[in-house]
Design a protein around this motif. Structure first.
Motif, short mmCIF file in Angstrom:
data_model
loop_
_atom_site.label_atom_id
_atom_site.label_comp_id
_atom_site.label_asym_id
_atom_site.label_seq_id
_atom_site.Cartn_x
_atom_site.Cartn_y
_atom_site.Cartn_z
N SER A 42 -2.76 7.09 4.22
CA SER A 42 -3.14 8.39 3.68
C SER A 42 -1.99 9.38 3.66
O SER A 42 -1.09 9.32 4.50
CB SER A 42 -4.29 8.99 4.52
OG SER A 42 -5.45 8.23 4.39
N LYS B 68 -6.84 2.58 5.13
CA LYS B 68 -5.88 2.90 4.08
C LYS B 68 -4.68 3.63 4.66
O LYS B 68 -4.71 4.08 5.80
CB LYS B 68 -6.56 3.79 3.03
CG LYS B 68 -7.88 3.24 2.51
CD LYS B 68 -8.64 4.28 1.69
CE LYS B 68 -9.99 3.74 1.23
NZ LYS B 68 -10.75 4.76 0.45
N GLN C 277 -4.82 8.53 -1.10
CA GLN C 277 -4.89 7.32 -0.30
C GLN C 277 -4.58 6.07 -1.12
O GLN C 277 -4.81 6.04 -2.33
CB GLN C 277 -6.29 7.16 0.31
CG GLN C 277 -6.66 8.24 1.32
CD GLN C 277 -8.01 8.02 1.94
OE1 GLN C 277 -9.02 8.07 1.26
NE2 GLN C 277 -8.04 7.75 3.24
N SER C 278 -4.06 5.07 -0.42
CA SER C 278 -3.89 3.75 -1.02
C SER C 278 -5.24 3.04 -1.01
O SER C 278 -6.23 3.54 -0.49
CB SER C 278 -2.89 2.93 -0.20
OG SER C 278 -3.45 2.58 1.06
N GLU C 279 -5.26 1.86 -1.58
CA GLU C 279 -6.41 0.98 -1.37
C GLU C 279 -6.43 0.57 0.11
O GLU C 279 -5.42 0.68 0.80
CB GLU C 279 -6.28 -0.28 -2.22
CG GLU C 279 -6.39 -0.08 -3.71
CD GLU C 279 -6.23 -1.40 -4.45
OE1 GLU C 279 -7.02 -2.33 -4.16
OE2 GLU C 279 -5.33 -1.50 -5.30
N PRO C 280 -7.57 0.07 0.61
CA PRO C 280 -7.55 -0.50 1.95
C PRO C 280 -6.45 -1.56 2.03
O PRO C 280 -6.38 -2.45 1.18
CB PRO C 280 -8.94 -1.12 2.09
CG PRO C 280 -9.81 -0.28 1.18
CD PRO C 280 -8.92 0.03 0.01
N VAL C 281 -5.58 -1.43 3.02
CA VAL C 281 -4.38 -2.26 3.05
C VAL C 281 -4.73 -3.75 3.10
O VAL C 281 -4.07 -4.58 2.46
CB VAL C 281 -3.47 -1.86 4.23
CG1 VAL C 281 -2.19 -2.67 4.21
CG2 VAL C 281 -3.15 -0.36 4.16
N ASP D 266 -12.91 7.91 7.28
CA ASP D 266 -12.03 7.06 6.47
C ASP D 266 -10.95 7.88 5.76
O ASP D 266 -10.16 7.35 4.99
CB ASP D 266 -12.81 6.22 5.46
CG ASP D 266 -13.55 7.06 4.43
OD1 ASP D 266 -13.48 8.31 4.50
OD2 ASP D 266 -14.22 6.47 3.57
N LYS D 267 -10.92 9.19 6.05
CA LYS D 267 -9.89 10.09 5.54
C LYS D 267 -9.33 10.89 6.71
O LYS D 267 -9.94 10.94 7.78
CB LYS D 267 -10.48 11.04 4.49
CG LYS D 267 -10.92 10.34 3.21
CD LYS D 267 -11.45 11.34 2.20
CE LYS D 267 -11.84 10.63 0.91
NZ LYS D 267 -12.39 11.59 -0.10
N ALA E 241 0.83 -1.21 0.00
CA ALA E 241 0.00 0.00 0.00
C ALA E 241 0.86 1.26 0.00
O ALA E 241 0.53 2.25 -0.66
CB ALA E 241 -0.93 -0.01 1.21
N LEU F 241 0.80 4.08 -2.90
CA LEU F 241 0.50 5.47 -2.60
C LEU F 241 1.57 6.41 -3.14
O LEU F 241 1.29 7.37 -3.87
CB LEU F 241 0.35 5.65 -1.09
CG LEU F 241 0.17 7.08 -0.59
CD1 LEU F 241 -1.14 7.67 -1.09
CD2 LEU F 241 0.22 7.14 0.94
N ALA G 59 -4.62 1.94 8.71
CA ALA G 59 -3.94 0.98 7.82
C ALA G 59 -3.67 -0.35 8.50
O ALA G 59 -3.59 -1.38 7.83
CB ALA G 59 -2.62 1.59 7.33
#
Length: 242
Positions: A216, A214, A227-231, A194-195, A16, A20, A209
């Motif tokens: 961020s 994720k 953000q990355s994908e959900p780890v 979620d952010k 992740a 990112l 994460a």
């Protein structure tokens, strides 16, 4: 004007982290401030640290010490196997570090030893892993490790009455010390975000994460978020710290 971005907790999520940082085309000269907890959780803690060491050779980086980084350092340096640490992601780091050479391990020890407890920039912004309790600032903490363990700063701003002004006697004195404060340590997912989340002048960039969230990255001036994908989706065969 130089761009400054702050990156939240990583917890061994190498895939992740790479997604990112390599998925965003930031200008040359960007400053990257990492707020700690590079390790413990997903299976690639050693890979994360190796990647960050290489990344810092080409980029302006500030690496802040997290509580998990200190716990892993004590294991690598002194053999300390804190039972609570092992149960909270440490076992994955022990396994990850069993696969690297002694030469690489020495480079990682130097990385951990060079971490800073906090960073203050020219705009009077503070970057710290967890928080601080002393009304004179993190440099005045009686126990220096408070800055990577404290949760009271975040809990305080989450519960604050937003109508209280800085002129009010009840306004927390420690918040007045800095224009902005950037932290990680406590996932914002625990309070429904979620952010990266903001209360008062505190920004929390830990978006969970280590769990279902994720990694961020936040531009401290524009407040743009990447953000990355959900780890956990990048490690389908693992449980992380769930």
């Amino acid at each position: 004007m130089m761009k400054t971005v702050v990156i939240g907790d990583i917890h061994g999520g190498f895939r992740a982290l790479k997604q990112l940082l390599e998925g965003v085309n930031l200008p040359k000269g960007t400053q990257y401030i990492f707020v700690g907890d590079y390790v413990d959780g997903w299976s690639e803690s050693a890979e994360v640290v190796s990647y960050l060491i290489d990344f810092s050779k080409k980029n302006d980086c500030i690496f802040i010490r997290g509580n998990h980084d200190e716990l892993l350092y004590k294991y690598l340096k002194f053999g300390e196997r804190n039972p609570m640490w092992l149960s909270q992601g440490g076992e994955s780091s022990v396994e990850s570090y069993s696969k690297i050479s002694e030469e690489e391990k020495e480079k990682h020890l130097q990385f951990f030893e060079n971490l800073v407890n906090f960073h203050e920039d020219s705009e009077n912004r503070l970057f710290v892993h967890a928080g601080f309790t002393n009304q004179h600032g993190p440099q005045s903490e009686y126990y220096p490790n408070m800055v990577y363990w404290d949760r009271t700063l975040w809990e305080m701003v989450c519960a604050m009455d937003s109508s209280i002004s800085e002129e009010d006697d009840k306004y927390p004195k420690r918040l007045k010390l800095f224009n902005e404060i950037y932290i990680g340590h406590t996932p914002v997912t625990r309070v429904g975000f979620d952010k990266p989340a903001n209360f008062a002048n505190v920004w929390n960039v830990d978006t969970g994460a280590a769990f279902k969230g994720k990694i961020s990255m936040l531009d401290v001036d524009s407040k743009e978020i990447w953000q990355s994908e959900p780890v956990y989706k990048l490690y389908p065969e693992e449980k992380g710290r769930n």
